[in-house]
Scaffold this active site. Sequence first.
Site, PDB file in Angstrom:
ATOM      1  CG  HIS A 111      -1.947   1.036   1.289  1.00 26.28           C
ATOM      2  ND1 HIS A 111      -3.295   0.753   1.262  1.00 26.28           N
ATOM      3  CD2 HIS A 111      -1.850   2.384   1.370  1.00 26.28           C
ATOM      4  CE1 HIS A 111      -3.981   1.892   1.327  1.00 26.28           C
ATOM      5  NE2 HIS A 111      -3.125   2.890   1.400  1.00 26.28           N
ATOM      6  N   GLY A 130      -2.620  12.439  -0.491  1.00 26.43           N
ATOM      7  CA  GLY A 130      -2.991  13.573   0.360  1.00 26.43           C
ATOM      8  C   GLY A 130      -3.827  14.608  -0.348  1.00 26.43           C
ATOM      9  CB  THR A 184      -8.057  11.643  -0.165  1.00 20.38           C
ATOM     10  OG1 THR A 184      -7.248  11.089   0.861  1.00 20.38           O
ATOM     11  CG2 THR A 184      -9.301  12.258   0.438  1.00 20.38           C
ATOM     12  CE1 TYR A 218      -8.307   7.060   0.879  1.00 24.82           C
ATOM     13  CE2 TYR A 218      -9.620   8.771   1.905  1.00 24.82           C
ATOM     14  CZ  TYR A 218      -8.504   7.982   1.904  1.00 24.82           C
ATOM     15  OH  TYR A 218      -7.600   8.097   2.923  1.00 24.82           O
ATOM     16  NE  ARG A 238      -7.846   5.934  11.126  1.00 22.46           N
ATOM     17  CZ  ARG A 238      -7.625   6.584   9.970  1.00 22.46           C
ATOM     18  NH1 ARG A 238      -7.775   5.970   8.819  1.00 22.46           N
ATOM     19  NH2 ARG A 238      -7.287   7.848   9.976  1.00 22.46           N
ATOM     20  CG  ASP A 276      -1.135   5.096   4.144  1.00 18.69           C
ATOM     21  OD1 ASP A 276      -1.382   5.216   2.926  1.00 18.69           O
ATOM     22  OD2 ASP A 276      -1.797   5.668   5.023  1.00 18.69           O
TER      23      ASP A 276
END
Length: 389
Positions: A60, A67, A98, A129, A226, A284
């Site tokens: 990933h 961002g 995103t 996303y 998270r 990530d």
Amino acid sequence: MKIIRQAKIYAPEFLGKKDVLVAGGKIQKIQDNIVLEGNVDIDEIEAQDMIMFPGFIDSHVHITGGGGEGSFSSRTPEIMLSDITSAGVTTVIGTLGTDGTTRTMTNLLAKARGLEEEGITTFVNTGSYQIPVKTITGSITDDIILIEKIIGVGEIAISDHRSSQPSFEDIAKLIADARLGGMLSGKAGTVNFHLGDSKRMLDILFEVAEKTEIPLKHIVPTHTNRNPYLFEDAIKYAKMGGYIDFTTSTVPQFIEEGEVECWKALKRVFEEGIDMQNITFSSDAQGSLPRFDQNGTMIGIDVGKVSSLYEAVISCIKNGEISIEKAIMTITSNPARIYKLKGKGFIKEGMDADIVLVDEDTLKIKSVLANGRLMVSNEEILIKGTFEK
Ligand code: ZN
């Protein structure tokens, strides 16, 4: 041709001290002592005090940058080759995030091909996303079948204020499309789900498990460490046989606020008796690490790094007292199997010569080979990306 002498091999299972012969980009031979006949032109790498791992797989990575949650100036930069290889990573799965408007699938594919030309192995997911997924061909299934580098879908955001609020039907249909594409092309056909901080957690995925006949092997939820409540939900999901992925990039504030560090997460998985083969880590990297206040307004931003991937594994070994075999599986054999990456994830005859050599005592990365080519030698970066100084 190269010969790596007497490293302690974790394949990821422990094989002992052996010699490894590399030629034509593949691991040709693994033996206690390889004796060469006649006058052979070969590079000898002495690895007496080193451990050998399969090249790491980072499943990933926002290779084109990600961002943007704090407007255009918060769009993160593209990754460079040595950011990847110096971290021991020889295979990446690239993904958008995103932003599926100014970041495009064609750009992602071009960047993946660029990194491959520079020496590593790359794959990508289709989509960002949002739902409906913006594909290249107009269909998720077609993208997976027709475009070699595309192996699945993602990252699709659920349980997050940045998601497109997909319904159960949307999600079930999407996984079914990925499964069909995977079946018809011999690929994994996985959907990588970005999980946010919403209390809905993995609800929609439990619903898919309960109401449809789709096998769980097509679902990979990520960022499941998270926060504490999402982590507990992920443990429940993993106990049903589902895959879960933990994100290694972090900042101190996230940990203070309750993020479960990867070593603690993996330790818990082990204690719960969950199948360790179903767990992966991913970095990530190049994704933004935005910090929001209670109203959802961004108050700060950092960038994830590929180097966090193996650092998390070292933490598992040192802080979590997890065996080297079990810790290293999360970034080698497990992602190779889950994403069906042929030739990857194992030190074995016939596999691609993706090899990481680390110091036996400090576990620090010393040398890295990707497809048989020495990318990093004794901590020195030998092969740089086209625009790296
Ligand atoms: Zn994400």
